[in-house]
Every structure is written in C-alpha cells, then in structure tokens.
Design a protein around this motif. Structure first.
Motif, short mmCIF file in Angstrom:
data_model
loop_
_atom_site.label_atom_id
_atom_site.label_comp_id
_atom_site.label_asym_id
_atom_site.label_seq_id
_atom_site.Cartn_x
_atom_site.Cartn_y
_atom_site.Cartn_z
N HIS A 176 -48.60 22.75 68.16
CA HIS A 176 -49.52 21.95 68.18
C HIS A 176 -50.48 22.21 68.82
N SER A 177 -51.94 21.63 68.59
CA SER A 177 -53.19 22.21 68.79
C SER A 177 -54.04 21.04 69.16
N TYR A 178 -55.05 20.84 70.16
CA TYR A 178 -55.91 20.01 70.35
C TYR A 178 -57.52 20.44 70.58
N LEU A 179 -58.30 19.99 69.93
CA LEU A 179 -59.90 20.16 70.49
C LEU A 179 -60.35 19.16 71.02
N LEU A 180 -60.73 19.16 72.32
CA LEU A 180 -60.96 18.12 73.46
C LEU A 180 -62.28 17.55 72.88
N GLN A 181 -62.53 16.05 72.57
CA GLN A 181 -63.77 15.59 72.30
C GLN A 181 -64.48 14.98 73.51
N SER A 182 -63.57 14.23 74.33
CA SER A 182 -63.94 13.15 75.42
C SER A 182 -63.11 13.84 76.44
N THR A 183 -63.71 13.39 77.75
CA THR A 183 -63.02 13.42 79.00
C THR A 183 -61.89 12.35 79.17
N ASP A 184 -62.20 11.44 78.32
CA ASP A 184 -61.16 10.33 78.14
C ASP A 184 -59.66 10.60 77.93
N GLU A 185 -59.52 11.69 77.19
CA GLU A 185 -58.16 12.25 76.38
C GLU A 185 -57.80 13.32 77.11
N LEU A 186 -58.82 13.85 78.21
CA LEU A 186 -58.20 15.32 78.78
C LEU A 186 -56.87 15.32 79.43
N THR A 187 -56.73 14.46 80.60
CA THR A 187 -55.23 14.47 81.04
C THR A 187 -54.12 13.94 80.29
N ARG A 188 -54.31 13.17 79.46
CA ARG A 188 -53.31 12.84 78.23
C ARG A 188 -52.89 14.02 77.47
N THR A 189 -53.86 14.83 77.27
CA THR A 189 -53.87 15.92 76.34
C THR A 189 -52.84 17.00 77.15
N PHE A 190 -53.13 17.31 78.22
CA PHE A 190 -52.53 18.25 78.98
C PHE A 190 -51.03 17.89 79.33
N ARG A 191 -50.97 16.79 79.49
CA ARG A 191 -49.53 15.97 79.86
C ARG A 191 -48.78 16.40 78.51
N GLU A 192 -49.11 15.94 77.55
CA GLU A 192 -48.66 15.88 76.09
C GLU A 192 -48.30 17.63 75.64
N ALA A 193 -49.28 18.29 76.06
CA ALA A 193 -49.24 19.70 75.67
C ALA A 193 -48.22 20.49 76.44
N PHE A 194 -48.06 20.18 77.69
CA PHE A 194 -46.68 20.80 78.27
C PHE A 194 -45.42 20.14 77.92
N HIS A 195 -45.48 18.78 77.61
CA HIS A 195 -44.12 18.25 76.99
C HIS A 195 -43.76 18.88 75.83
N ILE A 196 -44.65 19.11 74.92
CA ILE A 196 -44.51 19.52 73.58
C ILE A 196 -44.19 20.97 73.73
N ALA A 197 -44.63 21.78 74.42
CA ALA A 197 -44.29 23.34 74.63
C ALA A 197 -43.12 23.27 75.18
N LYS A 198 -42.42 22.69 75.90
CA LYS A 198 -41.02 22.99 76.58
C LYS A 198 -39.90 22.07 75.96
N THR A 199 -40.27 20.98 75.07
CA THR A 199 -39.04 20.26 74.72
C THR A 199 -38.74 20.84 73.13
N GLY A 200 -37.72 20.13 72.68
CA GLY A 200 -37.27 20.31 71.21
C GLY A 200 -37.10 21.72 71.20
N ARG A 201 -37.53 22.30 70.01
CA ARG A 201 -37.74 23.83 69.94
C ARG A 201 -38.90 24.45 70.57
N PRO A 202 -38.93 25.20 71.49
CA PRO A 202 -40.18 25.29 72.62
C PRO A 202 -41.28 26.24 71.65
#
Length: 635
Positions: A176-202
């Motif tokens: 998955h990939s993200y292009l940050l557009q707002s500070t409102d989504e920053l922490t949620r993006t990082f939380r999701e990124a780590f979750h996606i990277a390490k769960t399911g098929r890493p």
C-alpha cells in the motif's frame, strides 16, 4: 482488530533482541492486553496532545510504534524530518551510503528480527533509489515502512527540482502507499501503515511526505487502533477445508510437505514439525523456507527445484500429496509446469488467497494463517488417533538420499583447487546454528550456501528469493547484525554481487557492525557464466570480471580487516580468523570460473530431469553433465 490477529501478535515476540543501540528501550512484544495499541509504548505515546510540527509528528509516530532504529539518507525535502529525528531519545539512525543500501539494511533487519524495518530518504533520486529494495521486500513478503520526502504540495506535478512520483513509480511493488495531503491524516496514516505492513501477508508500505506539510503545526494524537473495512486478512482457516485436508493426509502414502517463507512469517515452525513427525511426512524447503524445518531433522530433504537435490526433486515428482505451506509454486521450484508432480493432489495453505491456484491446480485450498491452520490440522489428526502410512515412502527416499548426495569427498576434485561446496560445509561446521545468521548475495554462491550450510531455526538464513537482487546480501547482513547484535552474522557473496553495494562497508565501519563477508571470487558473473557455458555454446558475453578490484585493499581502505586465500590448505585458518575477528572482516576466497552449481534442472525441463547429480552407485561421479559449450535446451 480481530480476536485472531490479537492472539497471534501477542504470542510471537521478535526473533532477536532489540537493536542494541536503542536510546530509550521499549518492550518488544506486547502483552495480550496491550495488543491493538501501538506496540512500542515508547516516548511517542508520552507526546499525546502535544503541539508540534508534522515532521516532529512523523518521528513521534515512529516512537509510538516502538521503532528503535531507522535506516536512511537525508536530503533537501527530508531535512525537516531529519531535524526532528535529531532530538529523538529512542531512535538510532543508521546512515547508509546509498538509498538502495538503506532499504536492504532495513529489509535484513526485518527478516532477522520479525519487526517492521523503517527507512527515511529524500525526494527525487533519493526516492527512486529505493525502488529495487522495495521490490525485493515485496517479492519476499518482508514488512517495511519507507518514508520519502516530497516536494511541496503546490508544485507537485510541475517537474520541480528533485521531484518524482514515487507513489506512482512504486505502486506495483508495495502492499500500500500514501501521499500525505493534510496533517489531519498523518498519525492515522502511520498507524495504518505499520498495521498493513506486518499483518496478513507482510509487505512494504510507502508514505510520501511533502516538505511544506512537514512544517505545519498540529496536535499529536496517535490512534489506539485502525479502521480499515476493506482490509481484513483471513486468519482462521475454513473448518470444512481443514477437515478435508485431514482426511486426505490420513490417506496419503507418498506425501511431501512443501515449505515456503510463509512458515517463517507466521511463526509456524513448531506446528510444521509436529505435523511432519506425527504423520512421518518428509519436507522440502524453498530458498525462503530454509531454516523453517531443522536441517538436522531426519525428515528434512532440504532444497528443492532448479538447484535442489535429486532426491528432493524425485520426492516431489513421485508424491501423491503435496502440502504446500506458505509456498507459491515458483517456476524455480516446479520446472516444466505441466510435468510437475503429475501424481499428486495439492493442499495449499496460504494467508494470501491470490496465491492459491495461481500456478498449480489445487484440490484443497485453505486461506488462513499457517500457525493456526497447521495447529488445527495437527489437533484433528491427534484427536482421530491418525497413524502414518509412509514407512515404505520414507525408506525409498532414504535410499535416494544415500545414492544422490549434494557432494561427496570421492568426487575427485583437484587438491590444488578450492571447492565451493567444501568452503560452505566448513563454514557451516564453524557456526553455531542457533546463534548465527547467514545472509547471501545472489548467484552461484547463493545456491552453494543454500545446499551446504545447515540451519536449525527460522530467520537464520536470509536471501533474496523472488526478485533475485544482486547487491541485497551485504547491506541486509548489516541490518541483520544491527537487529541481532547477539548473533554472528556472515554474508556469503560473489565478487559481482558484492560490488553492487560495496560502499556500505563504510556503514558497517562507522557503526561498528561486526559483519563478516566471505566472497566466493571467480572473477566472473558466475551464474550467468554457467548458463552461457551449458546452454549458449560457451559464448561468454559480458560475464568476465577481470577488472575486479583487490578486495583486501578495499577492506583496508574502509578500515576493515581482510585477507585472500588461494589454496585449500589456507582455508581453515582463514575461516577461523574471520569468525573470531572483533569487527567487520572480509575474506576473499579464490575459486575457478569452471566451478558450476550442481545438481541443476535446465530451464524448460521437468523437475526430475536433473543434470550433474552425484551418483554414488556408479562411483561418486556426476551424471548427465553436458559437455562444455554444448548447445542446451534453455536458449
């Protein structure tokens, strides 16, 4: 987060200790009660509600995830993130000498520890230099979070200085990939990124951070959980399909466990061994699965496929049931697909449903986490008091194994020439398999290592399998050594592969990383040279490396110790000096260009059509070896 995910994450701490350079250590394995929240509990969580700029929030997010080491290379569009990193009391930064090296280092760290590897680089060429490393991790299902600086939002798309569309460029090789557009989504993006990277098929996840956004003020609020309705990996195997698998296993007379890297990712080695022992099922391993089944176990047949043993390939060919566990039926394993395992039904277990049936027709598909699925199969077999029916099969394979060894001392090698298989066997004998990690580059040496170096535990043999990336092994070894400082790390390299990222010698020297590099030096691109010899009439086009540098002088230039050996009598003492040296060490081992990796299944041929296998029954000689320069079938 589902209950199944919580159970699995809570039960599987990282394979190695913390990086050893952590400034403010944090628990590595979350308790059952804490799973679902960021696993780090580091200083980032103490910053909840604080006002900061977005660049500082990036670093605080990494701290909240428990990150203690980041690999990277700074630049103009990443400078604010690097300025924020300067103040971190938790994260150590490892400065690579090339962005590709940084990603491979993070990859090696992730493979060795089981944790997410993290990279920070700048925009443009910094970002594009990461693509090979990202693709390598993607093909081998390695969890990474790669953070790239980007030009300001207002000039994206204008060909601004050092602009590249890294989200678009990397899209085929990220989970998955993200292009940050707002500070409102920053922490949620990082939380999701780590979750996606390490769960399911890493896999790798990319976050692109525009530099103007990095300067904006925000209130840091790191989320406790994620809400991704479209991302729900299946962890529990279907009960009906598990029941069908149990019934088929009970009937099998010639079963084979086909073991891939999914066993390592899932932490399912114990369940795999229990199944093999309970039903007396022999196991073959892919390159990614090496170490998932102990080399010393009598049921382990070792490598299978193009450079697997003749006995392992015969076992697959004659099998009546293949239990594929976290493996994907790569062409390097199957050979000619329409003649692969013609008598076998297939039980295919994988957490990624896209892999099941993609290459080979499957009779019993099971989507789910291998640890849980194999555990369920074993429990059902034990409940039914199932008994193996494989004694004749195991005895038959044992006879093949005695007749067709990988190497035999009576082969008649020249006493004046260093034999690659002997080097690998000597190295294997000197390493504690529980307290060492072997990392390979890509080429002939990789196959010799896979064939001859014994591994007893997962995450102790690291190699680029899917992409076959020359230049991966050495920086990955640095990352593994940083992640597992208590283990001895040896990189087996070729002279061609090592030169792809030899600049990382500076990284090892500066960080005091005691990685050992053993170069199998034949002054050519060995594997391509071998194919040219066997299948292209000996036309050695662009594979000779006569201009290879003096590696010992190169080691000295970087502050390493190093030596070169050219005779078998020098080998034992040199290996001992390399392993006992306190810091980084390079051992340059001269071998002949005429050394080939055998056994070998020629491209386009069936798995049981093996050339170059040793046949003890006819005097420990290699059989079915084509004459040098003979035109082969693979052209």
């Amino acid at each position: 987060m589902s209950e199944r995910i919580e159970e699995r994450d809570a039960g599987e701490p990282a394979a190695c200790g913390a990086a050893g350079r952590q400034k403010a250590s944090a628990p590595r394995a979350a308790s059952a009660a804490a799973v679902g929240a960021p696993r780090g509990l580091g200083s980032g969580t103490a910053k909840q509600g604080s006002t900061m700029i977005a660049a500082e929030a990036v670093i605080a997010s990494l701290e909240a995830e428990g990150v203690d080491v980041v690999f990277g290379y700074p630049g103009g569009q990443a400078i604010k993130m690097y300025d924020a990193l300067y103040d971190s009391q938790q994260i150590t930064h490892v400065l690579s000498r090339h962005e590709q090296g940084a990603v491979h280092e993070a990859d090696g760290y992730a493979r060795a520890t089981g944790n997410v590897g993290v990279v920070i680089v700048t925009s443009g060429p910094g970002a594009t230099n990461t693509v090979t490393g990202i693709a390598t991790a993607y093909m081998d299902s390695v969890p990474l979070v790669v953070i790239t600086g980007q030009v300001p939002r207002g000039v994206i798309g204008t060909d601004s200085f050092q602009e590249s569309d890294i989200v678009g460029i990397s899209m085929p090789v990220v989970k998955h990939s993200y292009l940050l557009q707002s500070t409102d989504e920053l922490t949620r993006t990082f939380r999701e990124a780590f979750h996606i990277a390490k769960t399911g098929r890493p896999g790798p996840v990319l976050i692109d951070v525009p530099s103007d956004l990095a300067s904006e003020s925000m209130v840091f609020a790191y989320p406790d959980d994620v809400n991704l309705p479209s991302y729900k990996p299946t962890y529990r195997g279907n009960a009906k399909q598990i029941k069908q698998a149990v019934a088929r296993i009970k009937q099998a007379e010639r079963p084979v466990l086909y073991v891939g890297g999914g066993i390592v990712s899932s932490g399912a080695a114990d369940e795999l061994i229990r199944l093999a022992e309970l039903m007396q099922i022999p196991a073959v391993t892919t390159l990614m699965g090496k170490g998932a089944f102990p080399a010393s176990h009598e049921l382990n047949l070792g490598p299978v496929g193009m450079h697997g043993s003749k006995y392992a390939n015969l076992a697959m060919t004659e099998s009546d049931l293949i239990i594929a566990a976290g493996a994907r039926f790569s062409d390097r394993v199957t050979g000619k697909l329409d003649e692969f395992a013609p008598h076998a039904d297939v039980i295919h277990i994988d957490i990624d449903p896209a892999e099941i049936g993609k290459v080979r027709e499957v009779q019993i598909p099971i989507v789910g986490d291998l640890k849980g699925v194999l555990g369920g199969i074993v429990a059902a077999l034990e409940k039914e008091n199932a008994q193996p029916a494989t004694s004749d099969w195991v005895e038959r394979i044992s006879a093949w194994r005695s007749r067709y060894p990988f190497y035999h001392p009576d082969l008649g090698d020249s006493p004046e020439e260093i034999v690659p298989e002997v080097v690998m066997r000597k190295l294997s004998g000197l390493l504690d398999p529980q307290n060492s990690i072997v990392v390979t580059e890509v080429g002939q040496h990789q196959m010799w290592a896979a064939q001859s170096i014994d591994r007893e535990a997962p995450r102790t043999f690291l190699s680029s399998g899917g992409l076959g990336t020359m230049g991966f092994g050495f920086p990955a070894a640095i990352g593994a050594a940083i992640g597992c400082p208590e283990k001895r790390v040896v990189c087996v390299a070729g002279d061609g592969s090592f030169q792809m990222n030899s600049q990382e010698m500076a990284t090892a020297a500066v960080h005091g990383t005691p990685v050992k590099v053993l170069i199998m030096d034949n002054r050519c691109l060995g594997m391509v040279h071998q194919w040219q010899r066997l299948f292209y009439e000996g036309r050695y086009s662009a594979t000779l490396l006569d201009a290879t540098p003096d590696f010992v002088k190169l080691a000295d230039a970087y502050g390493w110790q190093g030596e070169r050996v050219e005779h078998p009598d020098q080998l034992d003492a040199a290996l001992a000096r390399m392993l006992e040296a306190p810091g980084p060490y390079l051992l340059d081992v001269a071998i002949s260009r005429d050394q080939n990796v055998y056994p070998m299944v020629a491209p386009g041929r069936a798995l049981d059509e093996v050339m170059g296998a040793i046949d003890v029954a006819v005097g420990a000689v290699r059989i079915d070896v084509p004459a040098a320069g003979q035109k082969g079938e693979g052209r």
